[in-house]
Design an enzyme around this catalytic site. Structure first.
Site, mmCIF file in Angstrom:
data_model
loop_
_atom_site.group_PDB
_atom_site.id
_atom_site.type_symbol
_atom_site.label_atom_id
_atom_site.label_comp_id
_atom_site.label_asym_id
_atom_site.label_seq_id
_atom_site.Cartn_x
_atom_site.Cartn_y
_atom_site.Cartn_z
ATOM 1 N N ASP A 149 4.168 -12.743 8.892
ATOM 2 C CA ASP A 149 4.287 -11.285 8.927
ATOM 3 C C ASP A 149 5.758 -10.889 9.027
ATOM 4 O OD1 ASP A 149 3.620 -8.414 9.748
ATOM 5 O OD2 ASP A 149 1.623 -9.297 9.777
ATOM 6 N N HIS A 182 5.159 -4.391 12.610
ATOM 7 C CA HIS A 182 3.821 -4.743 12.126
ATOM 8 C C HIS A 182 3.349 -6.082 12.696
ATOM 9 C CE1 HIS A 182 0.826 -6.067 9.058
ATOM 10 N NE2 HIS A 182 0.586 -4.776 8.915
ATOM 11 N N ASN A 273 -5.857 -1.813 1.629
ATOM 12 C CA ASN A 273 -6.025 -0.437 2.102
ATOM 13 C C ASN A 273 -6.150 0.586 0.977
ATOM 14 O OD1 ASN A 273 -5.782 -1.388 4.695
ATOM 15 N ND2 ASN A 273 -3.629 -0.837 4.913
ATOM 16 N N SER A 336 -4.941 -4.466 8.043
ATOM 17 C CA SER A 336 -4.020 -5.315 8.801
ATOM 18 C C SER A 336 -4.435 -5.405 10.256
ATOM 19 C CB SER A 336 -2.600 -4.750 8.741
ATOM 20 O OG SER A 336 -1.904 -5.204 7.621
#
Length: 399
Positions: A149, A182, A273, A336
């Site tokens: 990530d 994130h 998404n 996520s």
């Protein structure tokens, strides 16, 4: 009049100069994949012989990320080279950022950076999947979870004890800084400490291994992701969380994922998404990967959640409260956020039954999922992940 003429001649000269100046196509990094029997020590000489330079070595897939000054000429030479299997663009992937405007900072909980003084918050998703009911038997202790990530804030008081290692694939250093937030948010959902302040994760004693493959804007090149996966394999992780995706496939990344699967690692990814039908992104749509859709507090499939036959299971993904950069906490939405609920559940199962192979753990999690029969399988997969039931199933497996 003279000044007008001079100005005209100056502009004309500039136009003429620009007209003859060759148009330069921006250089794109390429991934060159070599035959299996080619010694990685020879990658540099092969690439240099075709007019390029190696920027990053990728031994996991016997490849290299390269740059070429004269791309067309170099590609022609490489394609004719007997030791090169294929060449592809080093594509850019993106983290599954919050859709719409769902990102909010909880200012009240900023005080939680002072341990022990403020009450711990139980995120609704952790409660929804029944994780607390599993903690008497399993907390994720000893299970290693790789998070590919934007990095993880190693100094966050709700995470630091569980962070066991880090690697920045972009700079190729061990110093990991999450300059986006994130990755830290994902880590908190998986393994925030049960310590009476901040939040608590699904598997509060799981060990976190942070591979930074995405920059401050949430963009990561395929080669950096491959290197992050390779590092995770080297650390002996049991699970890799991949809350990122792309509609464009990468054969090199597919090969890296297959190598991780061969190593017995459970691979879990966000479905995407973009909503709509048949919109599951890669790597979630890879057959080696568990694809996670997102649901709301009301047990509805989130409008933003990508759907398709590749969806395997669903996790809480709307208004998820978790750790964030700067030792803060933040509410985010997206697949996520759903993905780490499943990764945390896998960590709980493995801490209860460490002898189970990856495929058995995945099948057990599917079997234990809470039914969501009002939605088609393409939207929710096996149903809502149920950590409590999954651990109970793992107990039965051991009896």
């Amino acid at each position: 009049m003279l000044s007008v003429v001079v100005a005209y001649l100056t502009v004309a000269a500039a136009l003429a100069s620009s007209a003859v100046r060759p148009t330069r196509t921006p250089q794109r990094r390429k991934i060159v994949v070599f035959d299996a029997d080619v010694d990685p020590k020879r990658h540099g000489s092969i690439v240099e012989g075709c007019g390029g330079s190696v920027k990053k070595s990728l031994p996991l897939i016997n490849a290299a990320a390269c740059m070429f000054s004269e791309e067309d000429k170099a590609m022609a030479l490489l394609m004719r080279h007997g030791e090169v299997k294929w060449i592809e663009d080093d594509i850019v992937l993106n983290i599954m950022g919050a859709p719409a405007s769902r990102a909010r900072v909880n200012l009240a909980c900023l005080k939680a950076r002072r341990p022990g003084l403020f009450k711990q918050t139980m995120p609704w998703g952790v409660m929804k999947i029944g994780a607390p009911s599993a903690w008497e038997r399993a907390t994720g202790k000893g299970v290693r979870v790789g998070i590919v990530d934007t990095g993880v804030n190693v100094n966050h008081p709700d995470l630091h004890y569980n962070i066991q290692g880090g690697f920045d694939a972009i700079s190729e250093t061990e110093e990991v800084i999450d300059d986006n937030g994130h990755g830290t948010h994902v880590a908190g959902t998986i393994a925030a400490l049960d310590n009476n302040f901040g939040v608590v994760g699904v598997a509060p004693e799981a060990h976190i291994y942070a591979a930074k493959s995405f920059d401050s804007k949430g963009r990561g090149m395929a080669s950096d992701i491959i290197q992050g996966i390779e590092w995770c394999i080297a650390q002996g992780v049991h699970i890799i969380n991949m809350s990122f995706g792309t509609s464009e496939s990468s054969k090199a990344l597919q090969l890296a994922i297959s190598k991780a699967a061969e190593a017995g690692i459970i691979l879990i990814a966000a479905s995407g998404n973009s909503g709509g039908q048949n919109t599951v992104l890669y790597p979630a749509r890879d057959p080696h990967v568990v694809a996670v859709a997102a649901c709301t507090k009301e047990d509805r499939i989130a409008e933003f959640s990508s759907s398709g036959p590749e969806v395997d299971i669903t996790g809480p993904g709307e208004d998820i409260y978790s750790t964030y950069r700067g030792q803060r906490y933040k509410t985010l939405s997206g697949t996520s956020m759903a993905c780490p609920h499943v990764s945390g559940t896998a960590a709980l199962v493995l801490s209860m039954a460490p002898e189970l192979p990856a495929r058995d753990v995945i099948d057990l999690i599917y079997e234990a999922a809470t039914a969501m029969d009002e939605f088609p399988p393409e939207w929710r997969g096996a149903g809502l992940v149920n950590a409590g039931a999954a651990v109970n199933y793992a107990v039965k497996k051991r009896l």
